[in-house]
Design an enzyme around this catalytic site. Structure first.
Site, PDB file in Angstrom:
ATOM      1  N   ARG A 229       0.890  -1.259  -0.049  1.00 35.64           N
ATOM      2  CA  ARG A 229      -0.004   0.156   0.152  1.00 35.64           C
ATOM      3  C   ARG A 229       0.965   1.133  -0.124  1.00 35.64           C
ATOM      4  O   ARG A 229       0.425   2.348  -0.617  1.00 35.64           O
ATOM      5  CB  ARG A 229      -0.918   0.005   1.240  1.00 35.64           C
ATOM      6  CG  ARG A 229      -1.843   1.154   0.984  1.00 35.64           C
ATOM      7  CD  ARG A 229      -3.037   1.092   2.273  1.00 35.64           C
ATOM      8  NE  ARG A 229      -4.047   2.043   2.223  1.00 35.64           N
ATOM      9  CZ  ARG A 229      -4.113   2.984   3.153  1.00 35.64           C
ATOM     10  NH1 ARG A 229      -3.210   3.082   4.213  1.00 35.64           N
ATOM     11  NH2 ARG A 229      -5.082   3.926   3.090  1.00 35.64           N
TER      12      ARG A 229
ATOM     13  N   HIS B 179       0.577   4.160  -2.815  1.00 39.09           N
ATOM     14  CA  HIS B 179       0.073   5.406  -2.417  1.00 39.09           C
ATOM     15  C   HIS B 179       1.489   6.491  -2.805  1.00 39.09           C
ATOM     16  O   HIS B 179       1.077   7.500  -2.727  1.00 39.09           O
ATOM     17  CB  HIS B 179      -0.053   5.554  -0.752  1.00 39.09           C
ATOM     18  CG  HIS B 179      -1.447   5.332  -0.637  1.00 39.09           C
ATOM     19  ND1 HIS B 179      -2.305   5.657   0.525  1.00 39.09           N
ATOM     20  CD2 HIS B 179      -2.456   4.345  -1.296  1.00 39.09           C
ATOM     21  CE1 HIS B 179      -3.482   5.079   0.445  1.00 39.09           C
ATOM     22  NE2 HIS B 179      -3.410   4.369  -0.630  1.00 39.09           N
ATOM     23  N   ASP B 180       2.680   5.899  -2.872  1.00 38.23           N
ATOM     24  CA  ASP B 180       3.860   6.816  -3.045  1.00 38.23           C
ATOM     25  C   ASP B 180       3.797   7.103  -4.525  1.00 38.23           C
ATOM     26  O   ASP B 180       3.981   8.426  -5.142  1.00 38.23           O
ATOM     27  CB  ASP B 180       5.070   6.101  -2.640  1.00 38.23           C
ATOM     28  CG  ASP B 180       6.337   6.705  -3.289  1.00 38.23           C
ATOM     29  OD1 ASP B 180       6.315   8.054  -2.986  1.00 38.23           O
ATOM     30  OD2 ASP B 180       7.239   6.223  -3.793  1.00 38.23           O
TER      31      ASP B 180
ATOM     32  N   VAL C 295       1.265   9.653  -6.345  1.00 38.10           N
ATOM     33  CA  VAL C 295       1.474  11.152  -5.869  1.00 38.10           C
ATOM     34  C   VAL C 295       2.793  11.638  -6.312  1.00 38.10           C
ATOM     35  O   VAL C 295       3.793  11.412  -5.896  1.00 38.10           O
ATOM     36  CB  VAL C 295       1.405  11.599  -4.285  1.00 38.10           C
ATOM     37  CG1 VAL C 295       1.810  12.859  -4.040  1.00 38.10           C
ATOM     38  CG2 VAL C 295       0.020  10.923  -3.986  1.00 38.10           C
TER      39      VAL C 295
ATOM     40  N   ASN D   7      -3.747   8.626   4.001  1.00 38.49           N
ATOM     41  CA  ASN D   7      -2.625   8.233   4.590  1.00 38.49           C
ATOM     42  C   ASN D   7      -2.913   8.301   6.337  1.00 38.49           C
ATOM     43  O   ASN D   7      -2.307   7.236   6.712  1.00 38.49           O
ATOM     44  CB  ASN D   7      -1.643   8.595   4.214  1.00 38.49           C
ATOM     45  CG  ASN D   7      -1.329   8.434   2.627  1.00 38.49           C
ATOM     46  OD1 ASN D   7      -1.427   7.322   2.270  1.00 38.49           O
ATOM     47  ND2 ASN D   7      -0.708   9.519   2.112  1.00 38.49           N
TER      48      ASN D   7
ATOM     49  N   PRO E  59      -7.293   7.073  -4.640  1.00 38.05           N
ATOM     50  CA  PRO E  59      -8.671   6.610  -4.383  1.00 38.05           C
ATOM     51  C   PRO E  59      -8.929   6.210  -3.134  1.00 38.05           C
ATOM     52  O   PRO E  59      -8.259   5.781  -2.194  1.00 38.05           O
ATOM     53  CB  PRO E  59      -8.775   5.481  -5.235  1.00 38.05           C
ATOM     54  CG  PRO E  59      -7.728   5.405  -6.108  1.00 38.05           C
ATOM     55  CD  PRO E  59      -6.398   6.182  -5.186  1.00 38.05           C
TER      56      PRO E  59
ATOM     57  N   HIS F  60      -5.841  -6.177  -2.502  1.00 40.34           N
ATOM     58  CA  HIS F  60      -6.943  -6.452  -0.971  1.00 40.34           C
ATOM     59  C   HIS F  60      -7.350  -8.014  -0.963  1.00 40.34           C
ATOM     60  O   HIS F  60      -7.997  -8.260  -0.021  1.00 40.34           O
ATOM     61  CB  HIS F  60      -8.144  -5.758  -1.372  1.00 40.34           C
ATOM     62  CG  HIS F  60      -7.987  -4.372  -1.042  1.00 40.34           C
ATOM     63  ND1 HIS F  60      -8.870  -3.192  -1.467  1.00 40.34           N
ATOM     64  CD2 HIS F  60      -6.712  -3.469  -0.769  1.00 40.34           C
ATOM     65  CE1 HIS F  60      -8.791  -1.955  -1.145  1.00 40.34           C
ATOM     66  NE2 HIS F  60      -7.176  -2.255  -0.905  1.00 40.34           N
ATOM     67  N   THR F  61      -6.487  -8.713  -1.688  1.00 39.69           N
ATOM     68  CA  THR F  61      -6.588 -10.196  -1.154  1.00 39.69           C
ATOM     69  C   THR F  61      -5.881 -10.384   0.085  1.00 39.69           C
ATOM     70  O   THR F  61      -6.089 -11.573   0.757  1.00 39.69           O
ATOM     71  CB  THR F  61      -6.207 -11.198  -2.309  1.00 39.69           C
ATOM     72  OG1 THR F  61      -6.398 -12.599  -1.952  1.00 39.69           O
ATOM     73  CG2 THR F  61      -4.445 -10.941  -2.462  1.00 39.69           C
TER      74      THR F  61
ATOM     75  N   ASP G 269     -10.153  -9.824   3.034  1.00 40.62           N
ATOM     76  CA  ASP G 269     -10.553 -11.156   2.302  1.00 40.62           C
ATOM     77  C   ASP G 269     -10.876 -11.937   3.417  1.00 40.62           C
ATOM     78  O   ASP G 269     -10.244 -12.513   4.258  1.00 40.62           O
ATOM     79  CB  ASP G 269      -9.400 -11.773   1.452  1.00 40.62           C
ATOM     80  CG  ASP G 269      -9.694 -13.105   0.859  1.00 40.62           C
ATOM     81  OD1 ASP G 269     -10.828 -13.470   1.056  1.00 40.62           O
ATOM     82  OD2 ASP G 269      -8.771 -13.714   0.014  1.00 40.62           O
TER      83      ASP G 269
ATOM     84  N   THR H 248      -9.309 -16.134   2.921  1.00 41.82           N
ATOM     85  CA  THR H 248      -7.872 -16.384   2.912  1.00 41.82           C
ATOM     86  C   THR H 248      -7.140 -15.094   3.293  1.00 41.82           C
ATOM     87  O   THR H 248      -6.507 -14.563   2.370  1.00 41.82           O
ATOM     88  CB  THR H 248      -7.178 -17.215   1.947  1.00 41.82           C
ATOM     89  OG1 THR H 248      -7.416 -16.507   0.593  1.00 41.82           O
ATOM     90  CG2 THR H 248      -7.864 -18.624   1.521  1.00 41.82           C
TER      91      THR H 248
ATOM     92  N   ASP I 182      -4.101 -14.614  -3.221  1.00 45.49           N
ATOM     93  CA  ASP I 182      -4.525 -15.503  -4.135  1.00 45.49           C
ATOM     94  C   ASP I 182      -6.011 -14.851  -4.719  1.00 45.49           C
ATOM     95  O   ASP I 182      -5.924 -13.582  -4.748  1.00 45.49           O
ATOM     96  CB  ASP I 182      -5.189 -16.788  -3.305  1.00 45.49           C
ATOM     97  CG  ASP I 182      -5.919 -16.432  -2.369  1.00 45.49           C
ATOM     98  OD1 ASP I 182      -6.882 -15.349  -2.421  1.00 45.49           O
ATOM     99  OD2 ASP I 182      -6.144 -17.216  -1.296  1.00 45.49           O
TER     100      ASP I 182
END
Length: 332
Positions: free
Chosen positions: A62, A66-67, A70, A94, A163, A193-194, A245, A248, A253
């Protein structure tokens, strides 16, 4: 893991060709002579951190995301505030959620002891992201390296270019497009986001008062809502964590996409990928039905993301401390 490495190398060649001469200044062999053990040094620190913090892999990737969004992949997110630096860490996307900075410090310290003044903080984030994915069971790829560190931060840019968990699909797609990333990149990179966690405050409204209707978000599975309501009762709760998730939680995955098909996307920005009748729906379906397809696309997309406006050559600097510019003031 060996077969995934081959996939990464194929996409590496495609991406270098796509970005042309300017972007191709980044190279997978950039540190081969100046810091040949860079990957193993980063891996050792991340592995050690993961023993006590299952979230660290998701947190590090993340930071890279995020780096890069910007002013490009220049390590600006890592800078602390000083009298001349208005830190991106304090931007709304952040603040109280970006984490993993002490681990980046540990990586930098380890690298400085082996090859002082060589490896940039921006490259640390790129390498740590690949390491985090592999340690969680995801694909390998050859990370393009040679970024240099910026000497400024852009808090306003962080507030406007990243976002948020409640953003709609059109807004998310626009932000990605502004960075040269397409719809497939949106869906593939959202697949990070898994693994990882989210605080109750970022989705509480979906459970109780979606869009000020006094009702739950109708796009959420009702049984999933009931289970979340058991622990998520406070809209300002920034301590209780929930698995992004639920199947898992710590594995990399394609279950993130099957969760979306079951209306079990935790954040609104996640479920938007499947709840809108648009271009993202068939991509979600494709990734849900084939993990290898997801892995291939993820590798392609994260390499593209890592190529957003890097500083190379004599631009920027190689920070000795990721939290401040060289010769800069200590955090205020």
């Amino acid at each position: 893991m060996g077969s995934n490495k081959g996939v990464g190398l194929v996409f590496l060649g495609l991406v270098v060709g796509f970005f042309g001469v300017g972007r191709a200044q980044l190279s997978a062999t950039f540190y081969d002579t100046t810091c040949p053990n860079v990957i193993s040094i980063v891996r050792n620190v991340v592995q050690q951190a993961a023993q006590s913090d299952a979230r660290i892999g998701a947190s590090l990737i993340r930071l890279h995301f995020h780096d890069c969004f910007v002013d490009g992949c220049d390590g600006s997110l890592l800078l602390d505030s000083t009298s001349t630096i208005d830190s991106e860490k304090d931007a709304f996307p952040n603040q109280a959620s970006a984490r993993g900075f002490p681990v980046v410090d540990d990586i930098k310290t380890a690298l400085e002891s082996q090859c002082s003044g060589v490896v940039s903080c921006a490259d640390i984030l790129a390498i740590a992201s690949e390491v985090a994915v592999v340690l969680a069971g995801g694909p390998e790829w050859s990370v393009l390296l040679g970024r240099r560190d910026g000497t400024t931060a852009n808090r306003a840019g962080a507030n406007s270019n990243l976002p948020g968990p409640r953003d709609g699909l059109s807004n998310i797609t626009r932000m990605f497009s502004n960075q040269g990333l397409d719809t497939t990149d949106v869906v593939a990179l959202s697949g990070a986001h898994t693994f990882g966690r989210a605080q109750c405050q970022f989705f509480n409204d979906r459970l109780y008062n979606f869009n000020s209707t006094g009702a739950q978000d109708s796009s959420m599975d009702s049984a999933y809502v009931t289970s979340l309501r058991g622990s998520c009762t406070n809209s300002t709760d920034d301590t209780t964590l929930f698995d992004l998730d639920p199947t898992t939680a710590d594995g990399f995955d394609n279950n993130y996409y099957t969760n979306l098909q079951s209306n079990r996307g935790l954040l609104q920005s996640d479920q938007e990928l499947f709840s809108i009748d648009g271009a993202t729906v068939p991509i979600v379906q494709s990734f849900a039905s084939s993990q290898s397809t997801f892995f291939d696309s993820f590798v392609n997309s994260i390499i593209k993301m890592g190529n957003i406006s890097p500083l190379t050559g004599t631009s920027g600097e190689i920070r000795s401390n990721c939290r401040r510019v060289n010769g800069g003031q200590i955090q205020k």
